[in-house]
Structures are given as structure tokens and as C-alpha cells.
Scaffold this motif. Structure first.
Motif: not given
Length: 450
Positions: A68-74, A105-107, A113-121
Motif C-alpha cells: 500500500t502506497a500512501y501517496a498523492t497522485p503528484s 491518497d492521504p489528502t 493514513t493515520r490508522a496505518a501510522g504513515v507520516k510521510i507522503n
């Protein structure tokens, strides 16, 4: 006149049939390309393919892997972030059908995103068999090491003896093995110091015990605990430096080792402009540790290791050296010459693997007559790091993860801007075909006017 007309009609018929055949062939190629997918990597170092080590790790994956990639499209300076991440993971998806890649998409999905503990785009979470690994740097080394840690399951525990000036697996001095310890951590191992003057016994939950060149004598009580650990089938990596054993002579006797005084002199090192006290290793590829291992290994101040096959041990030499050299007790200088009357002629073994059966399980021991080859100073020389990883994986009974050396990077990657990519695409897909078409029409018109 009629004959000329018939020839023109025949030529026109032939041209029509030829065009129809070309169109049919193009249509067939298009159909097959949609139905079947084939790719060839023609870069010099297979830059778009996975290394043999990565493919080997993927073969150990027995169930579904969700990436799973927590990333914005750009993203700034990257452009299409999703496309960049897909490109990095594409070889893994092709190599193993159990791997899936998805994007969040974190936005738009901040709760997930928060539940997964992800902090960086752009952070990636790899999930397998109820475990997970987080990656913020994406390259083949990082991804493969993460998959290796997940495939191992519970992290193997390594204890290293301390309290006697040994080389430390978390140390930063040139003498220590800290860089090697960090590499072991990336592959899923856990490490802890063991002070036998305090601990009641060597732990039974360890995959192996490391003894790395003590500088002061062990106490008799400590030696008894090590003796019991070996007697009960514990695995051991013993790194020996030239000189006294500092209370470990009973261990040498227990393993059936014959340790003679002196250091190895290898003239092959001098021919490569290495210091005279260096020795180059020659691998014995009959043992699993050395199988497919074809890297040069460098050993400073090595000592000879011999065995007498005592107490049921089966000994296999791993590394030979000093072909045309010797083992000497004299100082080794740049103008040193072996004395046949005083020095033992090479080649000699400087590393051996020992195995025996203890209560229906295989006990494994590796003894290397050089503690410095894995030190922070010499770890990067030749294949020293790879050899160390091979040894530890074998000792921990993780034979499936015995690494193979990575291939060197030979050609560089060419990154194009979106505008440059569009211009190249326009040139090859539009301008060049139009030029060929115009040339063909011109030739056709000239022939018709004749």
C-alpha cells in the motif's frame, strides 16, 4: 497497348494485395500484443530486472503480499508520484502473482493514513502474513530486505559475547563490527550483548553465539557456560585473531581445532599492491556457504585453522589461502620470503565449518582465523560483507536466504522531463512515419509518371 494495360492492372493488384497483407500483419501484431505480454530487458546490467537475490527472496513468499502506497497522485520535483511508484514495483509484480499494489491518497483518506501510522507522503507499507514493514526509501535493496524480513517471520536473535574487549556488533570503532551488525538488522536479525559473568547461562533462544576476538582472559565460570552451550547443540561463530586464546583453549579442544602460532603470508596479495600482511581467500564451493560465491575476500593478519575430527564433528574447509605462501612466526614485511625450514608451506585453511547431530538436530559452527575481515575497516573489501552474510544465514539455519552477490551498476539511468518525453514520442510516432509516407508517395508518383 493492351499488354501495357494488363501489366499496370497486375502491378496495381500486387500492390493492393501487399498493402492488405501489411495491414493484416499489423492487426495481428496488435491483437497478439494485447492478448500476450512479453518484455525483454536490454540494458547492460539488467537495470529493469530484479537481481537473482531478489528473485530468490520472492520464491520464499508463500501467500498474498499487499503493498500500500500512501501517496498523492503528484508531488513537487517528481511529477506523477503514482506512476513513479508503479515503475519501482513493476518488476516485483511481474515476478510474483501474489503481490498486489494499491494506492491511498492521504489528502482524501486521512483516517486510513493515520490508522496505518504513515507520516510521510509516498511512504509504503508492505503487509504479509500478519506482519508489516514501512519504507520511506524505495529501491530494490530496501524493498528486497523488507520482503526478506517479512519472509523470515520472527526475527532471529544473535548474542555476541562481551566484557572482554571483544569486537562489538554495535560498535563504531574501526576494530568493531558495527557496520556488519547494521547490515544484519536490515535482513531481519536482532542482536544483543551477552556478559556471561552476569548471565546465569548462554540463552537457549538464540540462533547463534558470536565470539569475536576477546582481548582479556575469560573466567573459568564463563568458559563452563560456553562449554555447556556447545554441548547442548548451540550454534557458534568464532572469529579468531592471531595470538593467545585468552581462556578459550578448552573451546578449541571441544571443537577439535588445531591452532598453530603464526600468521599467513600470501604473495598473491603483494601482486595486487596490497599490504604484505593481507591474504586473499580461495573459496571451497562444495559447502553451501560458498556455493555460487565468486568474490575475492581479503583477510588481514589471518591465522591457520586445522581440525582433528574429534567428538563427532564433521569439518569442511571454507576458505584456503597462501597458494605459494606460508604460515610464519616472523614479522611479515614487504620484502618477506618464506623459509622452508622454519615456515609451514601453503595453501592453508583459514576458515572451517563444523557440523554434528545433537538430539536429532544439526549443530553448526564456523571458525574463522581472522576477526578483522568483518570489522568496520575491512568490511567493504572485496566480498567480505557477502561472506559474512552467507555465514550467518547458514549458522541460523536460514539456508534459503544465503545471499548471492549483487551485480555492479554499469549504465546510468536517463530521466527525461515530460516535455522531452512528449517531443521524442512525437518524433517517432508522428513525424518519422509521415516522412516515410511522404517518401513512399513521391516514389510512387515518379514511377507512375514513367
Amino acid at each position: 497497348m493492351r499488354a501495357g494495360r494488363k501489366l499496370r492492372l497486375l502491378a496495381r493488384f500486387h500492390n493492393t494485395v501487399f498493402v492488405l497483407l501489411i495491414l493484416a500483419l499489423a492487426g495481428m501484431i496488435g491483437y497478439l500484443s494485447q492478448r500476450y505480454s512479453r518484455q525483454w530487458d536490454v540494458t547492460q546490467n539488467a537495470d529493469n530486472s530484479l537481481s537473482r537475490a531478489s528473485v530468490g527472496v520472492l520464491k520464499q513468499i508463500r501467500g498474498p503480499v499487499v503493498i500500500t502506497a500512501y501517496a498523492t497522485p503528484s508531488a513537487p520535483r517528481i511529477g506523477n508520484l503514482h506512476q513513479a511508484i508503479r515503475k519501482i514495483f513493476a518488476p516485483y509484480l511481474r515476478a510474483n502473482a501474489n503481490i498486489t499494489l494499491r494506492f491511498i491518497d492521504p489528502t482524501r483518506q486521512p483516517r486510513q493514513t493515520r490508522a496505518a501510522g504513515v507520516k510521510i507522503n509516498g511512504e509504503v507499507v508492505i503487509r504479509y502474513d500478519g506482519r508489516r514493514e514501512y519504507l520511506t526509501t524505495l529501491n530494490e535493496s530496501q524493498i528486497t530486505n523488507a520482503l526478506m524480513r517479512l519472509a523470515r517471520g520472527q526475527a532471529p536473535l544473535i548474542f555476541y559475547l562481551s566484557g572482554h574487549g571483544e569486537r562489538k556488533l554495535d560498535g563504531v570503532a574501526n576494530f568493531d563490527l558495527g557496520a556488519f551488525g547494521r547490515r544484519l538488522k536490515t535482513q531481519g536479525f536482532k542482536m544483543s550483548a551477552l556478559n556471561l559473568s552476569i548471565a546465569p547461562a548462554a540463552p537457549t533462544n538464540t540462533r547463534l553465539l558470536v565470539i569475536a576476538a576477546p582481548q582479556v582472559n575469560l573466567l573459568p565460570g564463563e568458559m563452563k557456560k560456553i562449554h555447556a552451550y556447545i554441548k547442548n547443540g548451540g550454534n557458534l561463530l568464532w572469529l579468531l585473531d592471531p595470538g593467545p586464546l585468552h581462556g578459550l583453549q578448552p573451546l578449541a579442544e571441544q571443537l577439535g581445532l588445531i591452532l598453530t602460532a603464526g600468521v599467513v603470508y600470501d604473495p598473491a596479495a603483494g601482486r595486487l599492491n596490497l599490504p604484505p600482511d593481507m591474504a586473499l581467500g580461495i573459496s571451497n564451493d562444495s559447502h553451501p556457504i560458498m556455493r555460487h560465491f565468486n568474490l575475492i575476500t581479503v583477510f588481514p593478519d589471518a591465522r591457520r585453522i586445522s581440525t582433528n575430527d574429534a567428538r563427532g564433528w564433521r569439518a569442511t574447509p571454507l576458505i584456503d589461502t597462501a597458494q605459494g605462501g606460508c604460515v610464519t612466526t616472523s614479522p611479515v614485511t614487504s620484502d618477506f620470503q618464506c623459509d622452508p625450514k622454519r615456515d609451514a608451506a601453503g595453501p592453508v585453511a583459514i576458515a572451517v565449518a563444523l557440523t554434528r547431530q545433537v538430539e536429532n538436530r544439526t549443530q553448526r559452527v564456523v571458525v574463522v582465523g581472522d576477526g578483522a575481515f568483518l570489522s568496520n575497516t575491512f568490511l567493504g573489501n572485496g566480498g567480505n560483507l557477502d561472506l559474512g552474510l552467507h555465514i550467518v544465514n547458514w549458522l541460523s539455519h536460514d539456508d534459503r536466504f544465503i545471499a548471492i552477490q549483487p551485480h555492479a551498476l554499469k549504465d546510468a539511468r536517463l530521466d527525461l522531463t515530460p516535455l522531452a518525453g512528449r517531443l521524442i514520442g512525437l518524433s517517432y510516432l508522428v513525424i518519422l512515419p509521415l516522412l516515410f509516407l511522404a517518401g513512399g508517395i513521391a516514389v510512387w508518383r515518379r514511377r507512375r509518371m514513367r
